[in-house]
Design a protein around this motif. Structure first.
Motif, PDB file in Angstrom:
ATOM      1  N   ARG A  66       0.859  -1.182   0.000  1.00 43.35           N
ATOM      2  CA  ARG A  66       0.000   0.000   0.000  1.00 43.35           C
ATOM      3  C   ARG A  66       0.899   1.237   0.000  1.00 43.35           C
ATOM      4  O   ARG A  66       1.694   1.418   0.926  1.00 43.35           O
TER       5      ARG A  66
ATOM      6  N   LEU B   2       1.222   5.512  -0.719  1.00 46.34           N
ATOM      7  CA  LEU B   2       0.593   6.824  -0.841  1.00 46.34           C
ATOM      8  C   LEU B   2       1.493   7.712  -1.683  1.00 46.34           C
ATOM      9  O   LEU B   2       2.669   7.909  -1.356  1.00 46.34           O
TER      10      LEU B   2
ATOM     11  N   CYS C  47       0.325  13.823  -6.438  1.00 44.73           N
ATOM     12  CA  CYS C  47       0.332  12.902  -7.582  1.00 44.73           C
ATOM     13  C   CYS C  47       0.097  13.604  -8.908  1.00 44.73           C
ATOM     14  O   CYS C  47       0.364  13.041  -9.969  1.00 44.73           O
TER      15      CYS C  47
ATOM     16  N   THR D 187       2.054   7.937 -10.663  1.00 43.91           N
ATOM     17  CA  THR D 187       1.169   7.064  -9.895  1.00 43.91           C
ATOM     18  C   THR D 187       0.828   5.824 -10.723  1.00 43.91           C
ATOM     19  O   THR D 187       0.813   4.698 -10.217  1.00 43.91           O
TER      20      THR D 187
ATOM     21  N   THR E  63      -2.629   4.959  -3.618  1.00 41.81           N
ATOM     22  CA  THR E  63      -3.565   6.062  -3.437  1.00 41.81           C
ATOM     23  C   THR E  63      -2.814   7.345  -3.738  1.00 41.81           C
ATOM     24  O   THR E  63      -1.751   7.598  -3.167  1.00 41.81           O
TER      25      THR E  63
ATOM     26  N   VAL F 229      -2.766  11.567  -3.780  1.00 39.24           N
ATOM     27  CA  VAL F 229      -3.413  12.755  -3.222  1.00 39.24           C
ATOM     28  C   VAL F 229      -2.807  13.998  -3.863  1.00 39.24           C
ATOM     29  O   VAL F 229      -1.621  14.042  -4.185  1.00 39.24           O
TER      30      VAL F 229
ATOM     31  N   ARG G 104      -7.854  10.868 -12.637  1.00 33.86           N
ATOM     32  CA  ARG G 104      -9.006   9.946 -12.645  1.00 33.86           C
ATOM     33  C   ARG G 104      -9.267   9.395 -14.037  1.00 33.86           C
ATOM     34  O   ARG G 104      -9.799   8.282 -14.174  1.00 33.86           O
TER      35      ARG G 104
ATOM     36  N   HIS H  83      -6.931   5.626  -8.163  1.00 36.11           N
ATOM     37  CA  HIS H  83      -7.601   5.977  -6.905  1.00 36.11           C
ATOM     38  C   HIS H  83      -6.897   7.213  -6.335  1.00 36.11           C
ATOM     39  O   HIS H  83      -5.756   7.135  -5.881  1.00 36.11           O
ATOM     40  N   VAL H  84      -7.565   8.348  -6.393  1.00 33.04           N
ATOM     41  CA  VAL H  84      -6.967   9.602  -5.932  1.00 33.04           C
ATOM     42  C   VAL H  84      -7.959  10.360  -5.057  1.00 33.04           C
ATOM     43  O   VAL H  84      -9.177  10.206  -5.182  1.00 33.04           O
ATOM     44  N   GLU H  85      -7.400  11.181  -4.164  1.00 31.38           N
ATOM     45  CA  GLU H  85      -8.208  11.984  -3.254  1.00 31.38           C
ATOM     46  C   GLU H  85      -7.642  13.397  -3.205  1.00 31.38           C
ATOM     47  O   GLU H  85      -6.439  13.597  -3.380  1.00 31.38           O
TER      48      GLU H  85
ATOM     49  N   GLU I  99      -1.765   3.465   7.574  1.00 31.82           N
ATOM     50  CA  GLU I  99      -2.415   2.733   6.481  1.00 31.82           C
ATOM     51  C   GLU I  99      -1.461   2.285   5.380  1.00 31.82           C
ATOM     52  O   GLU I  99      -1.848   1.449   4.560  1.00 31.82           O
ATOM     53  N   PHE I 100      -0.224   2.818   5.347  1.00 34.58           N
ATOM     54  CA  PHE I 100       0.605   2.611   4.165  1.00 34.58           C
ATOM     55  C   PHE I 100       1.969   2.007   4.515  1.00 34.58           C
ATOM     56  O   PHE I 100       2.576   2.333   5.539  1.00 34.58           O
TER      57      PHE I 100
END
Length: 265
Positions: free
Chosen positions: A45, A47, A51, A57, A68, A70, A81, A86-88, A100-101
């Motif tokens: 995972r 991050l 990005c 990415t 992921t 960001v 996208r 998968h981007v935020e 998480e990573f």
């Protein structure tokens, strides 16, 4: 130039995904060494901070890593996208993640965060990592685009515009950033300053490559000028830089200096 008062403009750099793809793709193309240092593995995972349009990415995700991305630019995220990534959207100094990573990666993004925000950003990055996780990044370092910044500052001073302040960039020395990383709880494995003279691609429709670079990477400063003054300021900046960064074959080379590091939680 008319030396008029600067116009009001939104603070900070504004990214145009199309312009960046046309004129700034070299940033991702030259990232092979820092991606190799990351050494992404299938199932990890990861991050990706800052990005952008997802060019890197996508490369990292192709290894089988679960990535992921960001970024704080809605325009860039829209382009990412389109790559089905998968981007935020969030700022690097306000990441919401908690352990998480396996790894956090960043290329050519951290230097767009003003220096006072870096302690909060590094705390967020540390918190986002699992114990033993790694943080691998490359950003502008001390001396980055020094000639360009000096010329632009001289040209904009008569307009009462501080080009350095409005660019909101941070190009630290290795010792400075090592202390910041260690203060955030990281153990630094390596941190190096890497001079990287970078050929600039031709601008669209025959535009001068340096003028295109200025319009792409310093619009947060140049947007403070009236249109006529902006055109004249770019021409003057290009003229000042020609004896330093332009060769007799008609090629422009930007005086990039990178800061590359690897640290662990």
């Amino acid at each position: 130039m008319t030396n008029q008062s600067p116009v009001q403009a939104p603070a900070g750099q504004i990214w145009n995904a199309q312009a960046y793809a046309a004129s700034g793709r070299f940033v991702a193309t030259l990232a092979a060494d820092v991606v190799a240092l990351l050494a992404p593995q299938a199932g990890e995972r990861i991050l990706d901070l800052g990005c952008g349009d997802g060019a890197l990415t996508e490369q990292i995700a192709a290894t089988g890593a679960l990535v992921t991305g960001v970024d704080n630019s809605s325009a860039m995220l829209a382009a990412a996208r389109e790559r089905h990534l998968h981007v935020e959207q969030c700022s690097i100094d306000a990441l919401p993640f908690q352990q998480e990573f396996d790894a956090v990666f960043s290329n050519a993004a951290l230097h767009w965060l003003p220096a006072p925000k870096h302690p909060a950003a590094l705390a967020c990055i540390h918190r986002a990592l699992l114990p033993g996780g790694r943080f691998v990044a490359e950003m502008g370092g001390q001396g980055n685009i020094a000639a360009i910044r000096t010329a632009l500052r001289a040209v904009l001073a008569p307009f009462a515009i501080d080009a350095e302040a409005h660019s909101e960039s941070f190009y630290p020395a290795p010792a400075v950033y090592r202390r910041m990383l260690e203060a955030a709880g990281f153990t630094v494995q390596s941190i190096d300053l890497i001079p990287r003279p970078t050929p600039l691609p031709a601008g669209p429709d025959g535009a001068d490559p340096m003028a295109t670079w200025l319009n792409t990477f310093r619009n947060g400063v140049l947007d403070r000028l009236a249109p006529a003054d902006r055109t004249a300021a770019i021409e003057r900046t290009v003229s000042l830089l020609k004896p330093i960064l332009y060769d007799r074959d008609g090629n422009w080379t930007a005086d990039y200096v990178r800061l590359r590091f690897q640290a662990t939680k």
